[in-house]
Design a protein around this motif. Sequence first.
Motif, short mmCIF file in Angstrom:
data_model
loop_
_atom_site.label_atom_id
_atom_site.label_comp_id
_atom_site.label_asym_id
_atom_site.label_seq_id
_atom_site.Cartn_x
_atom_site.Cartn_y
_atom_site.Cartn_z
N LEU A 11 0.83 -1.21 0.00
CA LEU A 11 0.00 0.00 0.00
C LEU A 11 0.87 1.25 0.00
O LEU A 11 0.61 2.21 -0.75
N ALA A 13 3.85 1.50 -1.18
CA ALA A 13 4.49 1.63 -2.49
C ALA A 13 3.52 2.26 -3.49
O ALA A 13 3.91 3.13 -4.28
N VAL A 14 2.25 1.83 -3.43
CA VAL A 14 1.25 2.41 -4.34
C VAL A 14 1.09 3.91 -4.07
O VAL A 14 1.12 4.75 -4.98
N LEU A 15 0.96 4.27 -2.77
CA LEU A 15 0.77 5.69 -2.44
C LEU A 15 1.98 6.51 -2.85
O LEU A 15 1.86 7.61 -3.39
N PHE A 16 3.19 5.96 -2.63
CA PHE A 16 4.40 6.70 -2.97
C PHE A 16 4.51 6.89 -4.48
O PHE A 16 4.85 7.98 -4.96
N SER A 17 4.16 5.83 -5.25
CA SER A 17 4.24 5.96 -6.71
C SER A 17 3.25 7.00 -7.22
O SER A 17 3.58 7.80 -8.11
N LEU A 18 2.04 7.00 -6.64
CA LEU A 18 1.05 7.99 -7.05
C LEU A 18 1.54 9.40 -6.73
O LEU A 18 1.41 10.33 -7.54
N LEU A 20 4.67 10.32 -6.47
CA LEU A 20 5.79 10.61 -7.37
C LEU A 20 5.26 11.08 -8.72
O LEU A 20 5.74 12.08 -9.28
N TYR A 21 4.23 10.38 -9.23
CA TYR A 21 3.65 10.79 -10.51
C TYR A 21 3.08 12.20 -10.40
O TYR A 21 3.29 13.04 -11.28
N LEU A 38 1.85 13.36 0.14
CA LEU A 38 1.42 11.98 -0.05
C LEU A 38 2.62 11.03 0.05
O LEU A 38 2.54 9.97 0.69
N ALA A 40 5.45 11.57 1.68
CA ALA A 40 5.92 11.53 3.07
C ALA A 40 5.04 10.61 3.91
O ALA A 40 5.53 9.84 4.74
N VAL A 41 3.73 10.66 3.65
CA VAL A 41 2.81 9.81 4.42
C VAL A 41 3.04 8.34 4.10
O VAL A 41 2.97 7.48 5.00
#
Lengths: 103, 166
Positions: A11, A13-18, A20-21, A38, A40-41
């Motif tokens: 989860l 990783a998904v939030l971090f990738s979003l 980053l985008y 997002l 950082a969280v």
Amino acid sequence: MQVGPSAFMALAAVLFSLGLYGAVARKSAVMVLMSLELMAVAVSLNMVALSRFVTPTEMTGQVFTIFTMVVSAAEIGLGLALVLAIYRQTRSIELTRMDTLKG
Amino acid sequence: MTETVNGIAFAILAGAAILGAVGMLTTRNVIHAAFWLLESMIAVGGLFLLLQAEYLAVVHVLVYAGAVSVLMLFVIMLTLRRREDSVRPVEVSVAGAVMALVFGGLVFAAIASYGDRVAEMPETAPDTAALGELLFSRWALPFEVASLVLLVALVAAVWWSREEKR
């Protein structure tokens, strides 16, 4: 259903990738700052989950999350003050128009 | 006996967090994006509660949902001259998507190779009092430095955002 640390890491990783985008794609300075929050969280979530599952009594992850929160609150305060200062000078917060240093 | 994280609660909160992030990235209205971010942050606060980090959950909602979102909305209000300016054109970045996908794929590969070595949650979870004792004994110096960082950052933010006197 068993939820292990991998689920929390996935989860995060998904939030971090979003995030980053969003930080790369959005053209408004405020939106870029939101995406940074997002990211950082997502990192905080990783630290809390792994701290809970691996070393619950040490709580190092929770303490580090508090410090991350401090840094990210300082960052968002400075970032938004900078956005306001730039807006006062150029009447715009579009990143594409901040090209004074462009050769 | 070992405790586990409730799978249904985790699924709901994780779905809410991802929904908030996707909504923030896809909406064209900047103000709506701030509210989507708020929703995502509250969901992450719920995940902290699931991990029995009660103090962090409360502080997280207080700082991110309370302070940061209000600050974002204030800056959006101060930097928009007309109501229509809040609706932005659709911004798509192929390079950003490739970067995020490659990064996410690499992290997922790392998680898959890690496996669920510690699938079961240890039963003993210290409470907030233990966290406070730890924070003021072992982590006392970093704690004080963090307060200094916040003070300097806030003074600098006030200094930067003040009105220029001409």
